[in-house]
Design an enzyme around this catalytic site. Structure first.
Site, PDB file in Angstrom:
ATOM      1  N   SER A 140       5.558   5.591 -14.998  1.00 42.08           N
ATOM      2  CA  SER A 140       5.256   4.772 -13.616  1.00 42.08           C
ATOM      3  C   SER A 140       6.517   3.932 -13.225  1.00 42.08           C
ATOM      4  CB  SER A 140       3.975   4.053 -13.981  1.00 42.08           C
ATOM      5  OG  SER A 140       3.944   3.043 -12.868  1.00 42.08           O
ATOM      6  N   TYR A 180       0.114  -2.573 -18.511  1.00 38.93           N
ATOM      7  CA  TYR A 180       0.494  -1.138 -18.323  1.00 38.93           C
ATOM      8  C   TYR A 180       1.879  -0.760 -18.285  1.00 38.93           C
ATOM      9  CZ  TYR A 180       0.296   2.894 -14.978  1.00 38.93           C
ATOM     10  OH  TYR A 180       0.287   3.851 -14.195  1.00 38.93           O
ATOM     11  N   ASN A 239       3.332   5.343  -6.761  1.00 37.43           N
ATOM     12  CA  ASN A 239       2.214   5.318  -5.946  1.00 37.43           C
ATOM     13  C   ASN A 239       1.821   6.523  -5.168  1.00 37.43           C
ATOM     14  OD1 ASN A 239      -0.210   4.375  -4.478  1.00 37.43           O
ATOM     15  ND2 ASN A 239       0.615   2.348  -4.611  1.00 37.43           N
ATOM     16  N   ALA A 266      -3.992   1.183  -2.954  1.00 38.68           N
ATOM     17  CA  ALA A 266      -3.981   0.626  -1.541  1.00 38.68           C
ATOM     18  C   ALA A 266      -4.157   1.857  -0.555  1.00 38.68           C
ATOM     19  CB  ALA A 266      -2.757   0.124  -1.128  1.00 38.68           C
ATOM     20  N   ARG A 276       5.597  -1.201  -0.163  1.00 41.55           N
ATOM     21  CA  ARG A 276       5.639  -0.166  -1.403  1.00 41.55           C
ATOM     22  C   ARG A 276       6.153   1.040  -0.446  1.00 41.55           C
ATOM     23  NH1 ARG A 276       4.172  -3.847  -3.681  1.00 41.55           N
ATOM     24  NH2 ARG A 276       2.561  -4.088  -5.098  1.00 41.55           N
ATOM     25  N   ARG A 306       8.515  -2.695  -3.366  1.00 44.85           N
ATOM     26  CA  ARG A 306       8.647  -1.617  -4.345  1.00 44.85           C
ATOM     27  C   ARG A 306       9.165  -0.350  -3.681  1.00 44.85           C
ATOM     28  NH1 ARG A 306       4.517  -0.817  -8.722  1.00 44.85           N
ATOM     29  NH2 ARG A 306       5.721  -2.104 -10.015  1.00 44.85           N
TER      30      ARG A 306
HETATM   31  P1  NAD Z   1      -6.646   9.368 -12.943  1.00 48.70           P
HETATM   32  O1  NAD Z   1      -7.170   7.993 -13.573  1.00 48.70           O
HETATM   33  O2  NAD Z   1      -7.156   9.987 -11.827  1.00 48.70           O
HETATM   34  O3  NAD Z   1      -6.504  10.156 -13.930  1.00 48.70           O
HETATM   35  C1  NAD Z   1      -6.395   9.832 -15.471  1.00 48.70           C
HETATM   36  C2  NAD Z   1      -7.380  10.744 -16.292  1.00 48.70           C
HETATM   37  O4  NAD Z   1      -7.249  10.536 -17.789  1.00 48.70           O
HETATM   38  C3  NAD Z   1      -8.796  10.327 -16.094  1.00 48.70           C
HETATM   39  O5  NAD Z   1      -9.667  11.308 -15.643  1.00 48.70           O
HETATM   40  C4  NAD Z   1      -9.284   9.579 -17.179  1.00 48.70           C
HETATM   41  O6  NAD Z   1     -10.720  10.046 -17.568  1.00 48.70           O
HETATM   42  C5  NAD Z   1      -8.503  10.425 -18.387  1.00 48.70           C
HETATM   43  N1  NAD Z   1      -8.361   9.814 -19.741  1.00 48.70           N
HETATM   44  C6  NAD Z   1      -8.270   8.150 -19.781  1.00 48.70           C
HETATM   45  N2  NAD Z   1      -8.581   7.851 -20.926  1.00 48.70           N
HETATM   46  C7  NAD Z   1      -8.606   9.048 -21.623  1.00 48.70           C
HETATM   47  C8  NAD Z   1      -8.644   9.365 -22.941  1.00 48.70           C
HETATM   48  N3  NAD Z   1      -8.611   8.637 -23.925  1.00 48.70           N
HETATM   49  N4  NAD Z   1      -8.920  10.769 -23.535  1.00 48.70           N
HETATM   50  C9  NAD Z   1      -8.933  11.625 -22.659  1.00 48.70           C
HETATM   51  N5  NAD Z   1      -8.614  11.286 -21.276  1.00 48.70           N
HETATM   52  C10 NAD Z   1      -8.359   9.903 -20.880  1.00 48.70           C
HETATM   53  O7  NAD Z   1      -5.346   8.860 -12.846  1.00 48.70           O
HETATM   54  P2  NAD Z   1      -3.882   9.658 -11.951  1.00 48.70           P
HETATM   55  O8  NAD Z   1      -3.661   8.966 -10.774  1.00 48.70           O
HETATM   56  O9  NAD Z   1      -4.302  11.101 -12.076  1.00 48.70           O
HETATM   57  O10 NAD Z   1      -2.769   9.458 -13.039  1.00 48.70           O
HETATM   58  C11 NAD Z   1      -2.330  10.341 -13.844  1.00 48.70           C
HETATM   59  C12 NAD Z   1      -1.070   9.921 -14.623  1.00 48.70           C
HETATM   60  O11 NAD Z   1       0.058   9.537 -13.893  1.00 48.70           O
HETATM   61  C13 NAD Z   1      -1.564   8.824 -15.565  1.00 48.70           C
HETATM   62  O12 NAD Z   1      -0.521   8.894 -16.873  1.00 48.70           O
HETATM   63  C14 NAD Z   1      -0.891   7.764 -14.810  1.00 48.70           C
HETATM   64  O13 NAD Z   1      -0.636   6.258 -15.396  1.00 48.70           O
HETATM   65  C15 NAD Z   1       0.286   8.122 -14.044  1.00 48.70           C
HETATM   66  N6  NAD Z   1       0.713   7.463 -12.924  1.00 48.70           N
HETATM   67  C16 NAD Z   1      -0.289   7.707 -11.728  1.00 48.70           C
HETATM   68  C17 NAD Z   1       0.231   6.842 -10.568  1.00 48.70           C
HETATM   69  C18 NAD Z   1      -0.667   7.075  -9.168  1.00 48.70           C
HETATM   70  O14 NAD Z   1      -0.257   6.415  -8.260  1.00 48.70           O
HETATM   71  N7  NAD Z   1      -1.565   7.859  -9.300  1.00 48.70           N
HETATM   72  C19 NAD Z   1       1.365   6.074 -10.289  1.00 48.70           C
HETATM   73  C20 NAD Z   1       2.320   5.844 -11.604  1.00 48.70           C
HETATM   74  C21 NAD Z   1       1.722   6.632 -12.862  1.00 48.70           C
HETATM   75  N1  GDD Z   2      -5.827  -1.553  -4.611  1.00 53.24           N
HETATM   76  C1  GDD Z   2      -5.734  -1.987  -3.420  1.00 53.24           C
HETATM   77  N2  GDD Z   2      -6.861  -2.350  -2.548  1.00 53.24           N
HETATM   78  N3  GDD Z   2      -4.625  -2.703  -3.077  1.00 53.24           N
HETATM   79  C2  GDD Z   2      -4.302  -3.484  -1.897  1.00 53.24           C
HETATM   80  C3  GDD Z   2      -5.606  -3.872  -0.938  1.00 53.24           C
HETATM   81  C4  GDD Z   2      -6.864  -2.904  -1.311  1.00 53.24           C
HETATM   82  O1  GDD Z   2      -7.734  -3.142  -0.724  1.00 53.24           O
HETATM   83  N4  GDD Z   2      -5.356  -4.439  -0.009  1.00 53.24           N
HETATM   84  C5  GDD Z   2      -4.098  -4.774  -0.225  1.00 53.24           C
HETATM   85  N5  GDD Z   2      -3.450  -4.074  -1.280  1.00 53.24           N
HETATM   86  C6  GDD Z   2      -1.890  -4.228  -1.515  1.00 53.24           C
HETATM   87  C7  GDD Z   2      -2.100  -4.816  -3.178  1.00 53.24           C
HETATM   88  O2  GDD Z   2      -2.426  -6.140  -3.350  1.00 53.24           O
HETATM   89  C8  GDD Z   2      -0.633  -4.351  -3.704  1.00 53.24           C
HETATM   90  O3  GDD Z   2       0.111  -5.654  -3.312  1.00 53.24           O
HETATM   91  C9  GDD Z   2      -0.481  -3.300  -2.770  1.00 53.24           C
HETATM   92  O4  GDD Z   2      -1.385  -3.115  -1.600  1.00 53.24           O
HETATM   93  C10 GDD Z   2      -0.404  -1.990  -3.356  1.00 53.24           C
HETATM   94  O5  GDD Z   2      -1.370  -2.053  -4.377  1.00 53.24           O
HETATM   95  P1  GDD Z   2      -1.811  -0.607  -5.317  1.00 53.24           P
HETATM   96  O6  GDD Z   2      -1.565   0.521  -4.540  1.00 53.24           O
HETATM   97  O7  GDD Z   2      -3.232  -0.990  -5.819  1.00 53.24           O
HETATM   98  O8  GDD Z   2      -0.986  -0.692  -6.429  1.00 53.24           O
HETATM   99  P2  GDD Z   2       0.561  -0.809  -6.708  1.00 53.24           P
HETATM  100  O9  GDD Z   2       1.538  -0.223  -5.762  1.00 53.24           O
HETATM  101  O10 GDD Z   2       0.950  -2.378  -6.710  1.00 53.24           O
HETATM  102  O11 GDD Z   2       0.749  -0.097  -8.189  1.00 53.24           O
HETATM  103  C11 GDD Z   2       0.562   1.046  -8.366  1.00 53.24           C
HETATM  104  O12 GDD Z   2       1.456   2.123  -8.435  1.00 53.24           O
HETATM  105  C12 GDD Z   2       2.068   2.089  -9.546  1.00 53.24           C
HETATM  106  C13 GDD Z   2       3.277   3.113  -9.446  1.00 53.24           C
HETATM  107  O13 GDD Z   2       4.056   3.012  -8.101  1.00 53.24           O
HETATM  108  C14 GDD Z   2      -0.683   1.099  -9.368  1.00 53.24           C
HETATM  109  O14 GDD Z   2      -1.497   2.061  -9.121  1.00 53.24           O
HETATM  110  C15 GDD Z   2      -0.049   1.517 -10.665  1.00 53.24           C
HETATM  111  O15 GDD Z   2      -0.983   1.860 -11.607  1.00 53.24           O
HETATM  112  C16 GDD Z   2       1.037   2.670 -10.588  1.00 53.24           C
HETATM  113  O16 GDD Z   2       1.560   2.754 -11.842  1.00 53.24           O
END
Ligand code: NAD
Ligand code: GDD
Length: 335
Positions: free
Chosen positions: A117, A148, A177, A192, A221, A285
């Site tokens: 991430s 995380y 994201n 978001a 972002r 970011r």
């Molecule tokens: P998601 O939460 O939709 O999917 C993750 C899945 O992992 C879920 O279905 C959950 O049930 C499963 N899981 C959690 N714990 C588990 C366990 N112990 N055993 C088996 N399964 C388990 O998330 P996503 O958005 O699909 O993210 C996928 C990957 O990408 C993750 O590693 C996440 O950290 C990474 N990632 C995602 C984003 C994003 O913006 N979506 C950003 C950065 C990194």
């Molecule tokens: N989630 C969320 N919900 N965020 C909001 C909202 C809302 O209603 N309103 C404003 N925000 C702002 C958050 O406060 C943050 O500053 C920004 O939007 C982005 O929030 P997120 O989308 O929740 O997460 P992120 O970009 O800070 O981090 C995410 O991206 C990473 C990778 O780039 C997370 O999902 C991380 O788990 C991920 O690894």
């Protein structure tokens, strides 16, 4: 024919990856997730589906048997609202990666991808809005997102050392994201783009003017559309490089700017109630894709506006149909 294991196949990115492979005759698909099958976002009958906890070594041994390629997308995670309030839970995902890597060696799997991430990047480089994109080298000296981000950085290094010490071919992608249809949009784990689409759709449906926005809306972002994420991940996987790569967008916007775009798509203007006490994460970011484009040739194709049109449309349909909506809105990992 190669056997592919998708870990976290019940989630957002894992579900889209499974869809990509399911009709390809060159691959046999094994899908694993901790959630009960009815909570998986996408399911495919022709795949071998397992509901089990991948933190458990015996389970990782079971699902990696005779598998060639592993995509580890399993993680207990979410947007800022989840990761700031569940640091220990987030760090426990280290067990998933650790045991999958051990099992991959034991079962002689060929290749392993870890989904890292942008949260691994040094926080001191993200204190301003509209910052230059983060380069892969900006992860060190290490000062990642607490909880995380440390788990992701540690797991990245474990991949590297499993390659060096045991010869396992590993690939690591740093997602920035990711958003799009068929993902979480309520319940606490949503990010978001989905959260703000939902809030504007609900405001329009109820004829309300005001939505809550976390922070002052000036934080920036970049957001990557799901199809670009899948393509980028596969291009890195199929490359010969064991380096770590950004899979993100360079289109950096403030949260207020993203809200403007969603308002235009929804044809509904809102007033913003800024909530400064909510989880905010870093101030700014974005991704610098110059290295991944040079080495792999990948760059995203979808603009934020194009991606938000599709995301907004899908969330809107879910809310109006109300069918099966719970699985995208509830934190059902421990069920
Ligand atoms: P998601 O939460 O939709 O999917 C993750 C899945 O992992 C879920 O279905 C959950 O049930 C499963 N899981 C959690 N714990 C588990 C366990 N112990 N055993 C088996 N399964 C388990 O998330 P996503 O958005 O699909 O993210 C996928 C990957 O990408 C993750 O590693 C996440 O950290 C990474 N990632 C995602 C984003 C994003 O913006 N979506 C950003 C950065 C990194
Ligand atoms: N989630 C969320 N919900 N965020 C909001 C909202 C809302 O209603 N309103 C404003 N925000 C702002 C958050 O406060 C943050 O500053 C920004 O939007 C982005 O929030 P997120 O989308 O929740 O997460 P992120 O970009 O800070 O981090 C995410 O991206 C990473 C990778 O780039 C997370 O999902 C991380 O788990 C991920 O690894």
């Amino acid at each position: 024919m190669k056997k592919i294991l998708i870990c976290g196949a019940g989630g957002f990115i894992g579900g889209h990856l499974a869809k990509k492979f399911i009709n390809d005759k060159n691959y046999q698909l094994v899908c694993a997730d901790i959630k009960p099958l009815e909570y998986w976002f996408q399911t495919f009958d022709s795949a071998e589906n397992h509901c089990l906890d991948l933190k458990d070594y015996n389970n990782t041994l079971k699902v990696t048997k005779n598998v060639d390629y592993i995509f580890n997308l399993a993680c207990n995670m979410g947007g800022m609202g989840f990761i700031e309030n569940n640091k220990a839970e987030c760090m426990l995902s280290v067990l998933i990666n650790t045991n999958l890597l051990r099992a991959a060696i034991k079962n002689k799997c060929e290749k392993y991808l870890f989904s890292s991430s942008a949260c691994v990047y040094n926080g001191s480089k993200q204190n301003e809005t509209f910052i230059p994109g983060l380069k892969e080298t900006d992860a060190y000296p290490a000062e990642p997102e607490d909880g995380y981000g440390w788990e992701k950085l540690f797991s990245e290094r474990m991949c590297r050392h499993f390659t060096e010490d045991f010869g396992l071919e590993t690939r690591v992608v740093r997602f920035h994201n990711i958003y799009g249809p068929v993902g979480t949009f309520d319940g606490g784990r949503e990010k978001a783009p989905a959260a703000l689409c939902r809030k504007i759709i609900n405001a329009k449906n109820k004829n309300l003017k005001k939505i809550d926005v976390w922070g002052d809306g000036e934080q920036t972002r970049s957001f990557l559309y799901i199809s670009d994420c899948i393509d980028g991940m596969l291009e890195v996987f199929n490359s010969n490089s064991t380096e770590v790569f950004n899979i993100g967008s360079e289109e950096q916007v403030s949260i207020n700017q993203m809200i403007d775009t969603i308002e235009n798509i929804a044809a509904h203007k809102v007033d913003k109630n800024y909530q400064l006490d909510k989880p905010l994460g870093v101030r700014g970011r974005s991704s610098d894709n110059s290295y991944v484009t040079k080495k792999i040739g990948w760059k995203p194709k979808t603009t934020l506006k194009e991606g938000l049109v599709k995301t907004h449309q899908w969330i809107s349909q879910q809310i109006s149909s109300g069918t099966n909506i719970d699985k995208f809105c509830k934190s059902n990992i421990e069920k």
